[in-house]
Motif scaffolding. Structure first.
Motif, short mmCIF file in Angstrom:
data_model
loop_
_atom_site.label_atom_id
_atom_site.label_comp_id
_atom_site.label_asym_id
_atom_site.label_seq_id
_atom_site.Cartn_x
_atom_site.Cartn_y
_atom_site.Cartn_z
N GLU A 213 13.04 3.11 16.33
CA GLU A 213 12.42 4.06 15.42
C GLU A 213 13.01 3.97 14.02
OE1 GLU A 213 9.88 6.12 15.71
OE2 GLU A 213 9.45 5.43 17.75
N GLU A 214 14.31 3.79 13.91
CA GLU A 214 14.94 3.77 12.58
C GLU A 214 14.62 2.48 11.81
OE1 GLU A 214 18.01 2.74 15.76
OE2 GLU A 214 16.50 4.30 15.39
N ASP A 215 14.15 1.45 12.50
CA ASP A 215 13.85 0.19 11.81
C ASP A 215 12.36 0.01 11.52
OD1 ASP A 215 16.51 -0.57 11.80
OD2 ASP A 215 16.36 -1.56 13.77
N LYS A 216 11.52 0.89 12.01
CA LYS A 216 10.07 0.72 11.84
C LYS A 216 9.66 0.77 10.36
CE LYS A 216 8.50 2.32 16.37
NZ LYS A 216 7.71 3.31 17.14
N VAL A 217 10.17 1.75 9.62
CA VAL A 217 9.79 1.87 8.21
C VAL A 217 10.30 0.66 7.43
CG1 VAL A 217 10.01 3.25 6.11
CG2 VAL A 217 9.76 4.38 8.34
N ARG A 218 11.50 0.20 7.70
CA ARG A 218 12.04 -0.96 7.00
C ARG A 218 11.15 -2.20 7.24
NH1 ARG A 218 17.43 -0.39 5.38
NH2 ARG A 218 18.43 1.52 6.12
N PHE A 219 10.76 -2.38 8.49
CA PHE A 219 9.93 -3.54 8.81
C PHE A 219 8.57 -3.43 8.13
CE2 PHE A 219 6.86 -5.84 11.39
CZ PHE A 219 7.48 -7.07 11.55
N ALA A 220 7.98 -2.24 8.14
CA ALA A 220 6.67 -2.05 7.52
C ALA A 220 6.74 -2.30 6.02
CB ALA A 220 6.17 -0.64 7.80
N VAL A 221 7.78 -1.81 5.37
CA VAL A 221 7.93 -2.03 3.93
C VAL A 221 8.06 -3.52 3.63
CG1 VAL A 221 9.47 -1.66 1.97
CG2 VAL A 221 8.91 0.24 3.49
N ASN B 46 -1.00 -4.06 -3.96
CA ASN B 46 -1.03 -2.64 -4.34
C ASN B 46 -0.18 -1.77 -3.43
OD1 ASN B 46 -2.80 -3.28 -6.42
ND2 ASN B 46 -4.64 -2.80 -5.20
N ALA B 47 -0.13 -2.13 -2.16
CA ALA B 47 0.68 -1.34 -1.23
C ALA B 47 2.17 -1.45 -1.58
CB ALA B 47 0.43 -1.83 0.20
N LEU B 48 2.60 -2.65 -1.97
CA LEU B 48 4.00 -2.83 -2.35
C LEU B 48 4.30 -2.07 -3.64
CD1 LEU B 48 6.72 -4.16 -1.87
CD2 LEU B 48 5.87 -6.18 -3.09
N TYR B 49 3.37 -2.08 -4.59
CA TYR B 49 3.56 -1.32 -5.84
C TYR B 49 3.66 0.16 -5.54
CZ TYR B 49 2.50 0.78 -10.34
OH TYR B 49 2.54 1.56 -11.47
N TRP B 50 2.83 0.65 -4.64
CA TRP B 50 2.88 2.07 -4.26
C TRP B 50 4.24 2.43 -3.67
CZ3 TRP B 50 3.29 3.21 1.09
CH2 TRP B 50 3.36 4.57 1.39
N TRP B 51 4.78 1.58 -2.83
CA TRP B 51 6.07 1.89 -2.22
C TRP B 51 7.21 1.84 -3.25
CZ3 TRP B 51 8.01 4.28 1.67
CH2 TRP B 51 9.37 4.13 1.98
N ASN B 52 7.10 0.97 -4.20
CA ASN B 52 8.14 0.92 -5.25
C ASN B 52 8.15 2.21 -6.04
OD1 ASN B 52 8.95 -1.66 -4.53
ND2 ASN B 52 7.51 -2.66 -5.95
N VAL B 53 6.97 2.76 -6.30
CA VAL B 53 6.90 4.05 -7.01
C VAL B 53 7.53 5.15 -6.16
CG1 VAL B 53 5.35 5.80 -7.93
CG2 VAL B 53 4.88 3.37 -8.31
N GLU B 54 7.25 5.14 -4.86
CA GLU B 54 7.83 6.13 -3.96
C GLU B 54 9.36 6.01 -3.92
OE1 GLU B 54 6.44 8.54 -1.99
OE2 GLU B 54 4.46 8.19 -2.85
N SER C 96 10.56 9.01 8.37
CA SER C 96 10.20 8.58 9.73
C SER C 96 8.91 7.75 9.67
CB SER C 96 10.00 9.79 10.64
OG SER C 96 8.89 10.56 10.18
N TRP C 97 8.64 7.10 10.77
CA TRP C 97 7.42 6.28 10.82
C TRP C 97 6.16 7.13 10.75
CZ3 TRP C 97 5.25 2.03 9.78
CH2 TRP C 97 4.03 1.66 10.36
N GLU C 98 6.16 8.31 11.37
CA GLU C 98 4.99 9.20 11.32
C GLU C 98 4.72 9.65 9.89
OE1 GLU C 98 7.41 9.37 13.46
OE2 GLU C 98 6.37 8.84 15.33
N GLU C 99 5.76 9.98 9.17
CA GLU C 99 5.58 10.40 7.77
C GLU C 99 5.08 9.23 6.92
OE1 GLU C 99 8.16 12.41 4.09
OE2 GLU C 99 9.10 11.99 6.05
N PHE C 100 5.59 8.04 7.18
CA PHE C 100 5.12 6.86 6.44
C PHE C 100 3.62 6.65 6.66
CE2 PHE C 100 4.05 2.38 6.22
CZ PHE C 100 4.60 1.98 5.02
N VAL C 101 3.17 6.80 7.88
CA VAL C 101 1.75 6.60 8.18
C VAL C 101 0.89 7.62 7.46
CG1 VAL C 101 0.02 6.66 10.02
CG2 VAL C 101 2.21 5.52 10.41
N ILE C 102 1.35 8.88 7.42
CA ILE C 102 0.57 9.93 6.75
C ILE C 102 0.45 9.65 5.25
CG2 ILE C 102 0.59 12.37 6.11
CD1 ILE C 102 1.90 12.96 8.81
N ARG C 103 1.56 9.27 4.62
CA ARG C 103 1.53 8.96 3.19
C ARG C 103 0.67 7.72 2.91
NH1 ARG C 103 7.39 9.96 0.27
NH2 ARG C 103 7.79 12.07 1.10
#
Length: 249
Positions: free
Chosen positions: A18-26, A32-40, A52-59
């Protein structure tokens, strides 16, 4: 949503924690998705460690799937029908849209019901009779039903071609040909000789004797029919004269 599902499929295959899911997704983000994450990340420096992964999916959905687009997909999903598509194409389309309308397929029974509702009537009635409990089972039943119907259609086409071929052969066979009636030369060329009546001096056709040897069977039959009609007319005239006078008196 397709990208999210692909990433989650990788998580399941690699047993990602669970703790590595967001890192792998990023790490998999592009353009555009990478630019969005850099702003975040600029707004929240520690977001990678705390999200968390659930919060990442919602955003992610909020950013790349606006509510207006999702609403349109919901309307399209509710109107979705198989139409002229194959079962596989319809199933793939159904799964794709289901990712954006999760509240319509929140349970397995609702998902199965919605899936069956969009099928062709000829397939839907068989699937309803089978009453599949899960979506995967419903898909299997639909695919089997489609294969059976396609096979039946192919067999009907083959039988129709066989019937048309045998019918054509029958029409062209000699036994089906109508006999050709050949006009007799003797009958067409022979004309009874003319003679003159001694009383009225009018030219009359000589009556052909049916017992003559040179008379054909066809001519003899015509002569007999003429004599029969003549005698019948004479008999009717005599009957009218006798009984007509009796009735008048």
């Amino acid at each position: 949503m397709c990208w999210i599902n692909k990433i989650e499929s990788i998580f399941n295959s690699t047993r990602c924690s669970e703790e590595d899911k967001v890192r792998f997704a990023v790490f998999m983000l592009k353009s555009n998705a990478l630019y969005w994450w850099n702003v975040e990340s600029v707004a929240q420096p520690n977001v990678l460690q705390t999200m968390s992964w659930e919060e990442f999916v919602i955003r992610f959905k909020t950013q790349f799937y606006p509510r207006t687009a999702v609403r349109q997909m919901e309307e399209d999903f509710l109107k979705m029908e198989q139409g002229n598509r194959s079962v596989r194409d319809y199933t793939e389309k159904f799964i794709e849209y289901s990712q954006f309308v999760e509240h319509y397929v929140s349970s397995e029974s609702r998902k199965v019901k919605r899936y069956i509702l969009g099928l062709k009537p000829s397939i839907r009635e068989f699937v309803i009779a089978m009453d599949p409990a899960t979506f995967s089972l419903a898909v299997n039943v639909v695919e089997v039903t489609e294969r059976n119907k396609n096979r039946q259609g192919e067999e009907k086409v083959v039988e129709k071609r066989k019937w048309e071929g045998s019918s054509a052969n029958f029409r062209s066979s000699a036994s089906f040909r109508r006999p050709k009636f050949i006009k007799s030369d003797n009958y067409s060329s022979k004309q009874p000789p003319a003679r003159t009546c001694p009383r009225c001096q009018q030219v009359q056709q000589e009556t052909v004797n049916p017992n003559r040897k040179d008379v054909t069977d066809a001519e003899r039959q015509v002569i007999y029919q003429g004599i029969s009609l003549y005698l019948k007319g004479v008999f009717n005239a005599i009957h009218l004269i006798i009984f007509g006078r009796t009735t008048h008196n």
